[in-house]
Design a protein around this motif. Structure first.
Motif, short mmCIF file in Angstrom:
data_model
loop_
_atom_site.label_atom_id
_atom_site.label_comp_id
_atom_site.label_asym_id
_atom_site.label_seq_id
_atom_site.Cartn_x
_atom_site.Cartn_y
_atom_site.Cartn_z
N VAL A 132 89.30 -30.00 34.53
CA VAL A 132 90.60 -30.09 33.88
C VAL A 132 90.43 -31.00 32.68
N ARG A 133 91.24 -30.78 31.69
CA ARG A 133 91.14 -31.56 30.46
C ARG A 133 92.34 -32.49 30.36
N CYS A 134 92.07 -33.73 30.03
CA CYS A 134 93.12 -34.71 29.82
C CYS A 134 93.99 -34.26 28.65
N PRO A 135 95.31 -34.21 28.83
CA PRO A 135 96.18 -33.76 27.74
C PRO A 135 96.28 -34.75 26.58
N LYS A 136 95.84 -35.99 26.81
CA LYS A 136 95.93 -37.00 25.75
C LYS A 136 94.66 -37.08 24.91
N CYS A 137 93.48 -37.15 25.57
CA CYS A 137 92.25 -37.38 24.81
C CYS A 137 91.24 -36.22 24.90
N PHE A 193 95.64 -36.80 38.52
CA PHE A 193 94.41 -37.36 37.96
C PHE A 193 94.75 -38.51 37.03
N GLN A 194 93.82 -39.44 36.93
CA GLN A 194 93.92 -40.48 35.92
C GLN A 194 92.63 -40.42 35.11
N CYS A 195 92.78 -40.22 33.82
CA CYS A 195 91.63 -40.10 32.93
C CYS A 195 90.93 -41.45 32.85
N ASN A 221 88.81 -42.20 30.65
CA ASN A 221 88.58 -42.49 29.24
C ASN A 221 89.77 -43.20 28.59
N CYS A 222 91.01 -42.66 28.81
CA CYS A 222 92.19 -43.21 28.14
C CYS A 222 93.24 -43.77 29.10
N GLY A 223 93.07 -43.51 30.40
CA GLY A 223 94.01 -44.02 31.39
C GLY A 223 95.24 -43.15 31.62
N LYS A 224 95.38 -42.03 30.91
CA LYS A 224 96.52 -41.12 31.05
C LYS A 224 96.55 -40.53 32.45
N GLN A 225 97.74 -40.50 33.07
CA GLN A 225 97.92 -39.89 34.37
C GLN A 225 98.60 -38.55 34.18
N PHE A 226 98.10 -37.50 34.84
CA PHE A 226 98.69 -36.17 34.74
C PHE A 226 98.43 -35.41 36.03
N GLY A 227 99.23 -34.39 36.27
CA GLY A 227 99.12 -33.63 37.51
C GLY A 227 98.85 -32.16 37.27
#
Length: 176
Positions: free
Chosen positions: A4-9, A28-30, A32-38
């Motif tokens: 899955v790809r982080c939507p932020k970075c 998930f928590q990236c 690399n940038c700390g972004k949390q997404f589901g």
């Protein structure tokens, strides 16, 4: 293994999908940038709603053209027929006004992202006009962003981008 790809970075996160059940939601928590997404593991609801003929390249029985959504990390390749009039393009969500839904987990595609109006010109040929929604991330044609509610006439083979998704127009004349 799935990615899955982080939507932020745009950083990839890999996980073993066999460890989870269909319909299960994952967060998930990236790193690399700390972004949390589901995301949600499971079978596509929209795929069950689409007719089988809509899934091939010659999917347009009414002859108004189609859009080809290019496969990427958020979704599989999709061929979606266009209808005469306004085709509102956006992320599939039950109950939305989108009549040309893209099944995707791409958070950068709005529910009502852009539209393609199919009409006839003075010579009776089909004309395609792309218009931004307005959307949060914009609609790009030839790497140039359309302004809010800006319109552009597009032709067969035009590549446009909504969010992280590339889409190609196939006019009805070229589908035969």
């Amino acid at each position: 293994m799935k990615r899955v790809r982080c939507p932020k970075c745009d950083n990839y996160i890999t996980f073993d999908e066999t460890r989870y059940e269909q319909g299960q939601s994952l967060v998930f928590q990236c790193h690399n940038c700390g972004k949390q997404f589901g995301i949600k593991i499971g079978v596509s609801k929209l795929k069950a709603l689409q007719k089988e003929e809509q899934l091939n390249e010659k999917a347009n029985e009414k002859g108004f053209g189609s859009i080809i959504v290019i496969e990427n990390v958020f979704h599989y390749k999709q061929v979606i027929p266009l209808q005469f009039g306004v085709n509102i393009i956006g992320r599939y969500m039950k109950g939305s006004k989108t009549n040309t839904p893209i099944e995707t987990n791409d958070p950068s595609i709005d529910i009502n992202h852009c539209s393609i109006t199919v009409s006839r010109d003075k010579h009776g040929r089909l004309k395609y006009v792309l218009r931004d929604g307005p959307s949060y991330t914009g609609t790009f044609v030839d790497n140039v962003i359309l302004g809010d509610r800006e319109q552009r006439v597009i032709e067969d083979g035009t590549l446009f981008t909504i969010g992280a998704t590339s889409v190609i127009l196939r006019s009805a004349e070229c589908e035969e």
